[in-house]
Design an enzyme around this catalytic site. Structure first.
Site, PDB file in Angstrom:
ATOM      1  N   LYS A   1      43.291  -7.567  78.245  1.00  0.00           N
ATOM      2  CA  LYS A   1      42.753  -8.934  78.156  1.00  0.00           C
ATOM      3  C   LYS A   1      43.477  -9.739  77.080  1.00  0.00           C
ATOM      4  O   LYS A   1      43.893 -10.877  77.323  1.00  0.00           O
ATOM      5  CB  LYS A   1      41.250  -8.879  77.827  1.00  0.00           C
ATOM      6  N   ASN A   2      43.607  -9.159  75.896  1.00  0.00           N
ATOM      7  CA  ASN A   2      44.159  -9.947  74.787  1.00  0.00           C
ATOM      8  C   ASN A   2      45.661 -10.202  74.926  1.00  0.00           C
ATOM      9  O   ASN A   2      46.228 -10.976  74.154  1.00  0.00           O
ATOM     10  CB  ASN A   2      43.865  -9.267  73.439  1.00  0.00           C
TER      11      ASN A   2
ATOM     12  N   ARG B   1      36.289 -19.000  73.030  1.00  0.00           N
ATOM     13  CA  ARG B   1      36.900 -19.589  71.832  1.00  0.00           C
ATOM     14  C   ARG B   1      38.402 -19.334  71.776  1.00  0.00           C
ATOM     15  O   ARG B   1      39.133 -20.092  71.158  1.00  0.00           O
ATOM     16  CB  ARG B   1      36.234 -19.035  70.573  1.00  0.00           C
TER      17      ARG B   1
ATOM     18  N   CYS C   1      30.510 -18.605  67.595  1.00  0.00           N
ATOM     19  CA  CYS C   1      30.666 -17.802  68.804  1.00  0.00           C
ATOM     20  C   CYS C   1      30.004 -16.473  68.553  1.00  0.00           C
ATOM     21  O   CYS C   1      29.384 -16.271  67.524  1.00  0.00           O
ATOM     22  CB  CYS C   1      32.132 -17.626  69.159  1.00  0.00           C
TER      23      CYS C   1
ATOM     24  N   ARG D   1      34.590 -18.974  64.038  1.00  0.00           N
ATOM     25  CA  ARG D   1      35.985 -18.524  64.042  1.00  0.00           C
ATOM     26  C   ARG D   1      36.837 -19.666  63.571  1.00  0.00           C
ATOM     27  O   ARG D   1      37.174 -20.553  64.348  1.00  0.00           O
ATOM     28  CB  ARG D   1      36.392 -18.063  65.437  1.00  0.00           C
ATOM     29  N   PRO D   2      37.188 -19.671  62.295  1.00  0.00           N
ATOM     30  CA  PRO D   2      37.963 -20.796  61.777  1.00  0.00           C
ATOM     31  C   PRO D   2      39.349 -20.855  62.403  1.00  0.00           C
ATOM     32  O   PRO D   2      39.877 -19.826  62.844  1.00  0.00           O
ATOM     33  CB  PRO D   2      38.052 -20.512  60.278  1.00  0.00           C
ATOM     34  N   ILE D   3      39.920 -22.073  62.447  1.00  0.00           N
ATOM     35  CA  ILE D   3      41.284 -22.221  62.977  1.00  0.00           C
ATOM     36  C   ILE D   3      42.161 -22.951  61.964  1.00  0.00           C
ATOM     37  O   ILE D   3      43.151 -23.563  62.321  1.00  0.00           O
ATOM     38  CB  ILE D   3      41.297 -22.945  64.341  1.00  0.00           C
ATOM     39  N   ASP D   4      41.748 -22.884  60.691  1.00  0.00           N
ATOM     40  CA  ASP D   4      42.512 -23.582  59.649  1.00  0.00           C
ATOM     41  C   ASP D   4      43.976 -23.139  59.618  1.00  0.00           C
ATOM     42  O   ASP D   4      44.884 -23.958  59.435  1.00  0.00           O
ATOM     43  CB  ASP D   4      41.844 -23.363  58.274  1.00  0.00           C
ATOM     44  N   LEU D   5      44.229 -21.852  59.825  1.00  0.00           N
ATOM     45  CA  LEU D   5      45.613 -21.353  59.770  1.00  0.00           C
ATOM     46  C   LEU D   5      46.437 -21.901  60.932  1.00  0.00           C
ATOM     47  O   LEU D   5      47.614 -22.229  60.773  1.00  0.00           O
ATOM     48  CB  LEU D   5      45.631 -19.824  59.783  1.00  0.00           C
TER      49      LEU D   5
ATOM     50  N   ASP E   1      38.349  -4.349  67.065  1.00  0.00           N
ATOM     51  CA  ASP E   1      37.769  -4.300  68.411  1.00  0.00           C
ATOM     52  C   ASP E   1      37.328  -2.887  68.811  1.00  0.00           C
ATOM     53  O   ASP E   1      36.508  -2.730  69.712  1.00  0.00           O
ATOM     54  CB  ASP E   1      38.776  -4.825  69.447  1.00  0.00           C
TER      55      ASP E   1
ATOM     56  N   ARG F   1      33.471  -9.692  80.098  1.00  0.00           N
ATOM     57  CA  ARG F   1      34.552 -10.516  79.558  1.00  0.00           C
ATOM     58  C   ARG F   1      35.808  -9.690  79.294  1.00  0.00           C
ATOM     59  O   ARG F   1      36.905 -10.233  79.260  1.00  0.00           O
ATOM     60  CB  ARG F   1      34.108 -11.156  78.234  1.00  0.00           C
TER      61      ARG F   1
HETATM   62  C1  UD1 Z   1      42.269 -11.755  68.261  1.00  0.00           C
HETATM   63  C2  UD1 Z   1      41.662 -11.012  69.419  1.00  0.00           C
HETATM   64  C3  UD1 Z   1      40.377 -10.339  68.989  1.00  0.00           C
HETATM   65  C4  UD1 Z   1      40.643  -9.441  67.796  1.00  0.00           C
HETATM   66  C5  UD1 Z   1      41.333 -10.210  66.689  1.00  0.00           C
HETATM   67  C6  UD1 Z   1      41.734  -9.336  65.525  1.00  0.00           C
HETATM   68  C7  UD1 Z   1      42.358 -12.303  71.336  1.00  0.00           C
HETATM   69  C8  UD1 Z   1      41.959 -13.184  72.467  1.00  0.00           C
HETATM   70  N1  UD1 Z   1      41.386 -11.953  70.479  1.00  0.00           N
HETATM   71  O1  UD1 Z   1      41.347 -12.764  67.857  1.00  0.00           O
HETATM   72  O2  UD1 Z   1      39.892  -9.553  70.080  1.00  0.00           O
HETATM   73  O3  UD1 Z   1      39.417  -8.941  67.317  1.00  0.00           O
HETATM   74  O4  UD1 Z   1      42.519 -10.846  67.198  1.00  0.00           O
HETATM   75  O5  UD1 Z   1      42.567  -8.308  65.950  1.00  0.00           O
HETATM   76  O6  UD1 Z   1      43.498 -11.889  71.229  1.00  0.00           O
HETATM   77  N2  UD1 Z   1      41.002 -16.509  60.544  1.00  0.00           N
HETATM   78  C9  UD1 Z   1      40.907 -17.565  59.657  1.00  0.00           C
HETATM   79  N3  UD1 Z   1      41.540 -18.749  59.966  1.00  0.00           N
HETATM   80  C10 UD1 Z   1      42.272 -18.896  61.097  1.00  0.00           C
HETATM   81  C11 UD1 Z   1      42.375 -17.816  61.999  1.00  0.00           C
HETATM   82  C12 UD1 Z   1      41.724 -16.630  61.703  1.00  0.00           C
HETATM   83  O7  UD1 Z   1      40.252 -17.461  58.626  1.00  0.00           O
HETATM   84  O8  UD1 Z   1      42.831 -20.003  61.304  1.00  0.00           O
HETATM   85  C13 UD1 Z   1      40.304 -15.239  60.250  1.00  0.00           C
HETATM   86  C14 UD1 Z   1      39.207 -14.932  61.288  1.00  0.00           C
HETATM   87  O9  UD1 Z   1      37.996 -15.564  60.955  1.00  0.00           O
HETATM   88  C15 UD1 Z   1      39.104 -13.436  61.201  1.00  0.00           C
HETATM   89  C16 UD1 Z   1      40.547 -13.002  60.919  1.00  0.00           C
HETATM   90  O10 UD1 Z   1      41.216 -14.168  60.408  1.00  0.00           O
HETATM   91  O11 UD1 Z   1      38.306 -13.060  60.102  1.00  0.00           O
HETATM   92  C17 UD1 Z   1      41.274 -12.473  62.133  1.00  0.00           C
HETATM   93  O12 UD1 Z   1      41.391 -13.495  63.109  1.00  0.00           O
HETATM   94  P1  UD1 Z   1      42.579 -13.570  64.147  1.00  0.00           P
HETATM   95  O13 UD1 Z   1      43.601 -12.529  63.844  1.00  0.00           O
HETATM   96  O14 UD1 Z   1      43.012 -14.968  64.242  1.00  0.00           O
HETATM   97  O15 UD1 Z   1      41.838 -13.144  65.500  1.00  0.00           O
HETATM   98  P2  UD1 Z   1      41.783 -13.935  66.869  1.00  0.00           P
HETATM   99  O16 UD1 Z   1      43.148 -14.402  67.239  1.00  0.00           O
HETATM  100  O17 UD1 Z   1      40.661 -14.908  66.847  1.00  0.00           O
END
Ligand code: UD1
Length: 436
Positions: A43-44, A113, A137, A142-146, A326, A417
């Site tokens: 899936k991912n 998300r 969610c 789930r922040p997207i600041d990065l 996961d 999912r």
């Molecule tokens: C992806 C996977 C998810 C997996 C995760 C970690 C998909 C669709 N999902 O999620 O199954 O559990 O990787 O291996 O591929 N964070 C921030 N700011 C940001 C982005 C992330 O603070 O802008 C934090 C998140 O809150 C979290 C951590 O970074 O604590 C990891 O997030 P990230 O690696 O981005 O995971 P996803 O891409 O959401």
């Protein structure tokens, strides 16, 4: 009241229902598993690959595509953008030659998300994007600041208004981007945004997850020039054109991990087909520590669970190649049957412990203090339990398979999912599980 969408097969319409999921699993625990089961595509990996496919302006055929609700939701997003997308069996065809849209409707964004990945794909292809910001969610906010910081470094203008994100790429340019944390989604968004920018973009402290490498292999097959995927330093040399291609998605390492945990809770010996040993190092090491015998032969593996599952000193979830967050919930379910005390520290997502109260209903002895869970192994018994998220739902299934008596598991739409008919996979190796 919570709302969710049931996607019927691969076709429209999408139907909205109020309330929680209607389907349940009835699991009669205690049956040994045996035989072989094939692990489906990841899936991912397929979700970012689907976002990447729209960059081709051409036809892409994706093999071993899992028929999951998240995939169907992404098909709906792709169709909304004016592309065609059809899943027949496990072959997904995407034709983006007529792509015209650059907005993703709120109801589709709300469903999943991880659709934030379309932000990069849309700015690269259409020069702009509008989508709603992912809020709360099943795993908490789930922040997207990065993601946004990195895209701004590429010269993309981003406005955030009334919960919407609008991106305009009129002044897009290459950049050297350093991620303060190796986020999977942010790494993917940077790659998708920059794959066609003239010049070289680099990412340092990039996420190394194999699903990112799979997306980059797919993009390179489309004509992209990306090197270093799977390492912490990725180089993207922008190319003028991408074209359609065929690609087979990598096997799902979390589905494989879940099935390994099912072997542990039922004290069974099973064979998994379509696995890659190099993706499973962290989980194999933990399960071996708890007594499992695991052997790999090319793309197959055998796991034989011990009669008494041992405890594990400490599991800390980390970014790849560390222990995957996961797989944490299914492993917690397996350790509930351990002969001793195990400790888990969840470092990636705070809300992964929502299964603890459900496992306790089955008799599990788990003490939680913030990110730390201390699990004292013992026998579990069947109970009425509820899945609260995807991996938690799979973990409760795994726990119920080993329990004495019958369990009723609600909320299995979460499981759907990420697992293609988990019940059928488990039935094929002898589990007594029914979907009602
Ligand atoms: C992806 C996977 C998810 C997996 C995760 C970690 C998909 C669709 N999902 O999620 O199954 O559990 O990787 O291996 O591929 N964070 C921030 N700011 C940001 C982005 C992330 O603070 O802008 C934090 C998140 O809150 C979290 C951590 O970074 O604590 C990891 O997030 P990230 O690696 O981005 O995971 P996803 O891409 O959401």
């Amino acid at each position: 009241m919570a709302y969710y969408v049931i996607v019927q097969g691969n076709n429209f319409p999408v139907t909205q229902y109020g309330g929680v999921g209607l389907n349940k699993y009835i699991i009669n625990g205690g049956k040994k598993l045996s035989g072989r089961v094939r692990v489906h595509g990841a899936k991912n990996a397929v979700l970012p690959i689907m976002a990447a496919a729209v960059l081709s302006g051409d036809k892409c055929r994706i093999y071993d595509c899992p028929n999951l609700s998240d995939v169907n939701n992404t098909i709906n997003i792709i169709r909304t953008l004016g592309c065609s997308a059809t899943l027949a069996g496990d072959v997904l065809e995407i034709d983006s030659s007529a792509m015209s849209g650059w907005e993703i409707p709120e109801e589709l964004m709300r469903e999943m998300r991880s659709s934030i990945i379309f932000l990069g794909a849309l700015v690269a292809k259409m020069g702009r994007a509008r989508l709603c910001a992912p809020g709360g969610c099943e795993l908490g906010n789930r922040p997207i600041d990065l993601h946004l910081k990195a895209l701004r470094e590429l010269g993309i203008e981003i406005r955030e208004e009334n919960g919407y994100i609008e991106a305009i790429a009129d002044r897009i340019h290459p950049a050297d981007i350093h991620l303060s944390f190796p986020s999977v989604g942010a790494t993917e968004n940077i790659i998708l945004s920059s794959v066609c920018i003239k010049g070289e973009t680099t990412i340092s402290n990039a996420a190394k997850e194999p699903e990112i490498t799979d997306m980059c292999d797919f993009l390179n097959k489309m004509g992209a020039d990306i090197s270093g995927a799977g390492t912490e330093f990725i180089r993207i040399n922008g190319v003028a054109h991408l074209s359609g291609t065929d690609y087979k998605v990598m096997p799902d390492r979390i589905v494989a991990s879940t099935l390994m945990c099912a072997a542990m809770t039922t004290k069974s010996e099973i064979e998994l087909l379509n696995v890659r040993s190099q993706h499973l190092g962290a989980i194999v090491s933990v399960l071996r520590e708890s007594g499992a015998r695991i052997e790999f032969f090319k793309d197959k593996m055998y796991i034989r669970a011990p009669e008494k599952t041992g405890s594990v000193d400490m599991i800390k979830t980390q970014v790849y190649p560390g222990f995957p967050t996961d797989a944490q919930s299914p492993v917690m379910a397996a350790l509930c049957y351990g002969n001793g005390t195990s400790v888990i520290v969840e470092n990636i997502f705070d809300s992964r412990y929502k299964i603890i109260p459900e496992l306790r209903k089955m008799g599990a002895d788990i003490l939680q203090d913030g990110r730390v869970a201390i699990i004292k192994g013992q026998k579990l018994s069947g109970a009425h339990i509820r899945a609260m998220d995807l991996r938690g739902g799979a973990a409760l299934t795994v726990a119920a398979l080993g329990a004495e008596g019958e369990s009723l598991l609600d909320g299995i739409h979460y499981i759907e999912r990420g697992y293609v008919e988990l019940e059928t996979m488990l039935q094929s190796i002898g589990a007594d599980i029914k979907k009602i």
